[in-house]
Design an enzyme around this catalytic site. Structure first.
Site, PDB file in Angstrom:
ATOM      1  N   LYS A   1      54.235  46.483  21.926  1.00 31.92           N
ATOM      2  CA  LYS A   1      54.403  46.975  20.566  1.00 31.92           C
ATOM      3  C   LYS A   1      55.663  46.392  19.940  1.00 31.92           C
ATOM      4  CE  LYS A   1      53.062  51.064  19.857  1.00 31.92           C
ATOM      5  NZ  LYS A   1      52.890  52.527  19.930  1.00 31.92           N
TER       6      LYS A   1
ATOM      7  N   ARG B   1      58.248  55.681  19.488  1.00 27.37           N
ATOM      8  CA  ARG B   1      56.969  55.345  20.134  1.00 27.37           C
ATOM      9  C   ARG B   1      57.200  54.541  21.408  1.00 27.37           C
ATOM     10  NH1 ARG B   1      52.478  55.199  16.251  1.00 27.37           N
ATOM     11  NH2 ARG B   1      53.202  55.617  14.140  1.00 27.37           N
TER      12      ARG B   1
ATOM     13  N   GLY C   1      47.407  55.475  23.988  1.00 29.78           N
ATOM     14  CA  GLY C   1      47.416  56.924  24.066  1.00 29.78           C
ATOM     15  C   GLY C   1      47.889  57.515  25.375  1.00 29.78           C
TER      16      GLY C   1
ATOM     17  N   MET D   1      50.950  57.226  26.825  1.00 32.41           N
ATOM     18  CA  MET D   1      52.321  57.713  26.808  1.00 32.41           C
ATOM     19  C   MET D   1      52.579  58.427  25.484  1.00 32.41           C
ATOM     20  SD  MET D   1      54.229  54.640  28.825  1.00 32.41           S
ATOM     21  CE  MET D   1      53.474  53.413  27.789  1.00 32.41           C
TER      22      MET D   1
ATOM     23  N   ARG E   1      47.914  44.467  17.980  1.00 32.99           N
ATOM     24  CA  ARG E   1      47.721  44.142  19.399  1.00 32.99           C
ATOM     25  C   ARG E   1      46.315  43.607  19.569  1.00 32.99           C
ATOM     26  NH1 ARG E   1      47.817  50.493  21.190  1.00 32.99           N
ATOM     27  NH2 ARG E   1      45.869  51.110  20.180  1.00 32.99           N
TER      28      ARG E   1
ATOM     29  N   HIS F   1      40.955  58.343  19.930  1.00 32.73           N
ATOM     30  CA  HIS F   1      41.319  58.172  21.338  1.00 32.73           C
ATOM     31  C   HIS F   1      40.077  58.066  22.216  1.00 32.73           C
ATOM     32  CE1 HIS F   1      42.326  59.816  25.380  1.00 32.73           C
ATOM     33  NE2 HIS F   1      43.400  59.056  25.239  1.00 32.73           N
TER      34      HIS F   1
ATOM     35  N   ARG G   1      22.422  41.684  55.792  1.00 26.08           N
ATOM     36  CA  ARG G   1      22.750  42.642  56.859  1.00 26.08           C
ATOM     37  C   ARG G   1      21.432  43.104  57.482  1.00 26.08           C
ATOM     38  NH1 ARG G   1      26.374  44.894  52.099  1.00 26.08           N
ATOM     39  NH2 ARG G   1      24.375  44.273  51.167  1.00 26.08           N
TER      40      ARG G   1
ATOM     41  N   ARG H   1      23.242  37.693  59.016  1.00 19.66           N
ATOM     42  CA  ARG H   1      24.096  38.256  60.070  1.00 19.66           C
ATOM     43  C   ARG H   1      23.222  39.011  61.052  1.00 19.66           C
ATOM     44  NH1 ARG H   1      28.465  42.671  58.414  1.00 19.66           N
ATOM     45  NH2 ARG H   1      26.609  44.008  58.435  1.00 19.66           N
TER      46      ARG H   1
ATOM     47  N   GLU I   1      36.513  39.117  61.310  1.00 25.80           N
ATOM     48  CA  GLU I   1      36.854  40.467  60.865  1.00 25.80           C
ATOM     49  C   GLU I   1      37.802  41.179  61.823  1.00 25.80           C
ATOM     50  OE1 GLU I   1      33.019  42.544  60.813  1.00 25.80           O
ATOM     51  OE2 GLU I   1      32.327  40.979  62.174  1.00 25.80           O
TER      52      GLU I   1
ATOM     53  N   SER J   1      33.163  33.313  57.946  1.00 26.93           N
ATOM     54  CA  SER J   1      32.976  34.194  56.798  1.00 26.93           C
ATOM     55  C   SER J   1      33.789  35.462  57.057  1.00 26.93           C
ATOM     56  CB  SER J   1      31.502  34.547  56.615  1.00 26.93           C
ATOM     57  OG  SER J   1      31.338  35.388  55.483  1.00 26.93           O
TER      58      SER J   1
ATOM     59  N   GLY K   1      34.916  39.075  56.984  1.00 29.86           N
ATOM     60  CA  GLY K   1      34.450  40.429  56.705  1.00 29.86           C
ATOM     61  C   GLY K   1      35.668  41.270  56.358  1.00 29.86           C
ATOM     62  N   THR K   2      36.025  41.296  55.085  1.00 29.65           N
ATOM     63  CA  THR K   2      37.311  41.903  54.692  1.00 29.65           C
ATOM     64  C   THR K   2      37.312  43.421  54.856  1.00 29.65           C
ATOM     65  OG1 THR K   2      36.554  41.894  52.383  1.00 29.65           O
ATOM     66  CG2 THR K   2      37.939  40.057  53.110  1.00 29.65           C
ATOM     67  N   ASN K   3      36.146  44.052  54.889  1.00 29.33           N
ATOM     68  CA  ASN K   3      36.139  45.507  55.082  1.00 29.33           C
ATOM     69  C   ASN K   3      36.705  45.879  56.455  1.00 29.33           C
ATOM     70  OD1 ASN K   3      34.893  45.653  52.590  1.00 29.33           O
ATOM     71  ND2 ASN K   3      32.838  45.864  53.433  1.00 29.33           N
ATOM     72  N   ASP K   4      36.109  45.301  57.504  1.00 27.61           N
ATOM     73  CA  ASP K   4      36.590  45.608  58.846  1.00 27.61           C
ATOM     74  C   ASP K   4      37.972  45.009  59.106  1.00 27.61           C
ATOM     75  OD1 ASP K   4      34.602  47.234  59.705  1.00 27.61           O
ATOM     76  OD2 ASP K   4      33.526  45.733  60.897  1.00 27.61           O
TER      77      ASP K   4
ATOM     78  N   CYS L   1      32.756  37.708  52.555  1.00 30.53           N
ATOM     79  CA  CYS L   1      31.555  38.466  52.221  1.00 30.53           C
ATOM     80  C   CYS L   1      31.778  39.979  52.241  1.00 30.53           C
ATOM     81  CB  CYS L   1      30.396  38.099  53.147  1.00 30.53           C
ATOM     82  SG  CYS L   1      30.703  38.425  54.881  1.00 30.53           S
TER      83      CYS L   1
ATOM     84  N   TYR M   1      33.747  29.993  49.167  1.00 30.67           N
ATOM     85  CA  TYR M   1      32.785  30.816  48.441  1.00 30.67           C
ATOM     86  C   TYR M   1      33.076  32.292  48.669  1.00 30.67           C
ATOM     87  CZ  TYR M   1      30.337  31.676  52.891  1.00 30.67           C
ATOM     88  OH  TYR M   1      30.022  32.062  54.169  1.00 30.67           O
TER      89      TYR M   1
END
Length: 882
Positions: free
Chosen positions: A21, A91, A100, A102, A335, A453, A559, A615, A742, A761, A763-766, A828, A848
């Protein structure tokens, strides 16, 4: 160190210091637009305030006094003067827009004496006392935390007793009485009398705005939009101009293009004899800009010229706040405007076609997370034709949503946590409602316009939104809403059509949205620029077909365990697991092989030569077995065995921690015939298509590999089986066997694993679970607290933990490519669809990402953005002197 800057001392590239702002007020000042004078207290001061235990440092207080004196000289008005009172607005303004979230205080500087002076100076007693009651209301709520409802109840009571419809009906005498009652509310509170000294008002207001950076709604908004909580907010102190000073005055909000459709036309709303908060809060439903044109044609033409200049200058659609004071135009803010996903892609494409921006700029202009909103369901025309709408409001944000109605943020949040789909219904929303808005399928208000808002936040979140429903009456106390005479209590089922603004009774079935032509253009540009491929996580032909329609390059993860959960297949899988010997497993394996062959054949047929990565079985076997008494009895009967025998087998396979137990490639070592069955199905499906002249690229992925000997053992068994199949078919087939990375140990020995693996590949979760020691199933008990306390900046299962998990990934990439330079490497897990994570994946050389079908378009765009940013950084490095 300078902590305060007047508007003529800043520029728009000083956002980190002046906030958005403040930087834009400075820029508009330099452009020669009519901006009321003022100054910005920088974000540096915010940091100092927090370091000083939420107290204004002495040096800052002295600088504020000096700046105030300078503002008095510029405006020829004085704080606490009865003759020429100076009033200011205070402000917030962070570097990244948080509409809105703050706090703001208007008309600061009024007290029991200066209000009389303002009345005499302007010859408008009603105006002066209206300003004073607004100050008391905003100051009490923002600075002292007095409930907004306490003030609103006084106003509502006055209007009800006098038969008034709106605030404009209140007379000067009414407003004096209201001010008196407001001051009594102060005395009844723990804070005591309203401070009469304007200097004290200002210091308390500045401190309150700094403090609001850490309020709960701001934190929720930052978490939702991935905004760094450490950047702080600036504070803008600006001489007041008064849209509520009479019938020839007013205030408005406008967009240089339609924020809902993206159409190239000025779109806005205007309220006569009002202040800006009346528009954005939604307490009054405004008129269109035509009302401003009718009231002051000359100012309207000046306004159109100015906003066109702003869009040309910023090369983006602008959201502008303005005020008319006795016909004179002032700009209070500009803005980049919040817009729907549909508008975002249309504006980006149109501005390229208009020559205003380049294609790369257009690609950076669209938020990848917005893209999924374009794919949200909508109500079919036939469905709507068979329904009679209950009422209609303003279509603030498109989409189709059905659910149960709730009237408070708390009840909406509780219902959502209980698994319900929620429609938040309010008279008007305030920033306090943010937690309820986040979890709602749709937001509906009885008041407010397209720039209220509720409308702005709904568009920013991609939520379905309808506002200004005049025939909708919300009763907070009774927790019910009356729509055209019909009462709907909390929990009633409604459907909301954000495209038309219509509301229907009951739950309507929605259909998938049609493809947007402008989105296709954006994605075609993105695919030409992106340096990473985007594959799909797809387990069924329908999922894969959807992903291909969205532009997927193939499948990065199928899977296979998901193929066994249908009732008929699950029984066959259970018969396999219950089998005690290799010979007992032959028959169920043969049945499953036949099913799997057809599964893979369908996927390869759709792929038409594109990569399909399958897999092999990953979860522990006990996940397929029954556990409660009723299901145990049913399964035992279906398998023609006793319940006790089944219970014993279930007990044998029970695991204390299934995530770390007998799963993945460990199954291949103990039950090699299961993996052999799966590769048989893969190869036979591929050979069927090869015979039909359809190219096939089988990629076989082994999960949960820890060591090189483990990989060698499993791979040798599978290669032997594949060679037997190919020899029997008297043909050859190109295939690859790779691994899912993983395990932290796998990252550390990636160079060894790369000697055998044809691809990696992640396995970012595990990998995230095992690196942190967090279970995704159990983090709900502590993760929200960790995020709230700043112990974690982001949920590591939604955005990559670069410092820990990211370093392991980089290590694996470097080691793998050191051993095999052209080693293909992908991601993946869920993080493959997160734009911030994709940026890091691009930096470390990932080839990828593979994501769920409906995240394919956003991932394509995020990959393009990552490439553009990398090229930009590379060009900056290239031009630096050596």
């Amino acid at each position: 160190m300078q902590q305060i800057y007047f508007f003529n001392e800043g520029r728009r590239d000083m956002r980190s210091l002046l906030g958005g702002k403040g930087a834009n007020l400075a820029e508009m000042t330099h452009l020669g637009l009519p901006v009321p004078q003022g100054f910005t207290i920088s974000t540096v001061a915010c940091h100092e305030y927090e370091k000083n235990q939420n107290q204004l440092p002495t040096a800052l207080q002295a600088e504020i006094v000096q700046s105030l004196e300078r503002l008095e000289a510029i405006t020829d008005k004085k704080f606490n003067s009865v003759q020429t009172p100076l009033l200011v607005s205070v402000r917030s303004g962070a570097a990244i827009s948080m509409p809105g979230m703050m706090d703001t205080i208007l008309n600061l500087g009024l007290n029991d004496q200066t209000v009389i002076g303002l009345a005499e100076q302007t010859h408008n007693e009603r105006f002066a006392w209206d300003c004073y009651r607004r100050l008391l209301q905003m100051f009490g709520n923002v600075v002292y935390g007095m409930p907004e409802q306490n003030f609103e109840s006084v106003l509502a009571d006055f209007k009800r007793r006098n038969g008034y419809r709106t605030d404009l009906d209140l007379t000067a005498a009414d407003l004096k009485a209201i001010v008196g009652r407001f001051q009594e509310l102060y005395l009844e509170s723990e804070h005591g009398a309203f401070p009469q000294a304007p200097e004290k008002q200002l210091s308390l207001a500045v401190a309150a705005v700094f403090t609001s950076w850490q309020n709960s709604r701001a934190k929720v908004y930052r978490q939702l939009h991935h905004i760094d909580g450490n950047i702080g907010t600036a504070v803008n102190v600006q001489a007041m101009v008064f849209g509520n000073s009479g019938a020839d005055s007013g205030t408005g909000v406008a967009f240089t293009r339609d924020p809902v459709t993206g159409e190239k036309k000025v779109f806005g709303e205007f309220l006569q004899n009002a202040q800006g908060e009346d528009v954005v809060s939604g307490v009054r439903t405004p008129q269109g800009l035509s009302a401003m044109e009718a009231m002051s044609p000359q100012a309207y033409q000046q306004f159109l010229t100015a906003v066109a200049k702003l869009e040309q200058h910023y090369h983006d659609m602008q959201d502008v706040e303005f005020t008319l004071e006795h016909g004179k135009l002032y700009f209070l803010q500009t803005r980049s405007g919040k817009r729907t996903a549909k508008a975002a892609v249309k504006i980006a494409v149109d501005q390229v076609n208009e020559g205003l921006i380049e294609r790369n700029a257009a690609l950076l202009r669209v938020d990848p997370e917005q893209i999924s909103n374009l794919l949200h369901p909508e109500f079919a025309a036939a469905t709507l034709a068979a329904q009679t709408p209950l009422t209609k409001g303003l279509p603030a944000s498109p989409g189709a949503a059905s659910g149960k109605i709730y009237f408070t943020a708390a009840s909406a949040k509780a219902a959502h946590e209980a698994g319900e789909k929620v429609i938040l219904v309010r008279q008007d929303t305030s920033p306090e409602d943010i937690a309820g808005m986040v979890v709602s399928e749709a937001i509906v208000t009885s008041r407010g316009g397209m720039t209220s808002h509720a409308a702005v936040v709904a568009r920013g979140m991609g939520k379905c939104g309808v506002v200004g429903c005049a025939h909708l009456v919300v009763d907070q106390e009774k927790q019910q809403v009356t729509i055209n005479g019909t009462v709907f209590p909390e929990g009633s089922e409604l459907s909301v059509d954000g495209a038309s603004g219509q509301i229907y009774q009951g739950l309507l079935e929605a259909t998938q949205a049609t493809q947007d032509e402008n989105l296709q253009t954006i994605l075609s540009w993105a695919q030409a620029v992106g340096q990473m491929d985007v594959y799909a996580n797809a387990d069924t032909p329908s999922d894969f077909a959807q992903a291909l329609d969205f532009g997927a390059n193939g499948i990065g993860l199928t899977r296979t365990e998901h193929m066994f959960f249908k009732a008929d297949r699950l029984l066959k899988m259970r018969r396999l697991i219950i089998a005690g010997t290799v010979s007992d497993r032959v028959e169920p394996l043969a049945e499953l092989e036949e099913l799997q062959t057809e599964d893979f054949y369908q996927l390869y047929s759709l792929a038409q030569g594109k990569t399909v990565t399958i897999r092999l079985l990953d979860p522990p076997l006990n996940e397929f077995l029954p556990h409660d008494a009723k299901e145990l009895a049913q399964v035992a009967g279906a398998l023609n065995m006793s319940v006790s025998a089944l219970e014993k087998r279930v007990a044998v396979l029970h695991e204390a921690n299934p995530m770390l137990g007998h799963r993945g490639s460990r199954l291949a070592v103990t039950y090699p015939d299961i993996y052999e069955m799966q590769v048989t199905a893969i190869i036979n499906a591929a050979l069927r298509l090869k015979q039909a002249g359809v190219p096939v690229k089988p990629h076989i992925m082994l999960p949960l590999i820890d060591t090189l000997p483990e990989l060698q053992w499993v791979k040798a068994r599978l290669v032997a089986k594949i060679n037997d199949l190919l020899a029997h078919a008297q043909t050859s087939l190109h295939y690859q066997i790779g691994i899912m990375v993983e395990m932290p140990r796998a990252c550390m020995v990636a160079d060894e694993l790369a000697t055998e693996a044809d691809f990696f590949s992640f396995g970012t979760n595990d990998l995230t679970q095992l690196t942190f020691g967090y279970s995704r199933d159990d983090i709900g008990s502590f993760l929200p607290t960790y995020l709230e306390q700043g112990i974690l900046k982001e949920d590591p299962f939604k955005t990559l933990d670069v410092e820990g998990v990211g370093k392991l990934m980089k290590m694996a990439v470097d080691k793998g490519r050191y051993q095999r330079r052209s080693l293909p490497i992908g991601v993946c897990g869920e993080l493959g669809g997160d734009p911030a994570s994709i940026q890091y994946f691009a930096e470390i050389g990932i080839d990828y990402v593979s994501v769920s079908p409906f995240r394919v378009p956003s991932a394509i765009l995020a990959c393009a953005q990552a490439a553009i940013k990398r090229d930009y950084q590379a060009s900056k490095v290239a031009v630096q002197p050596s």
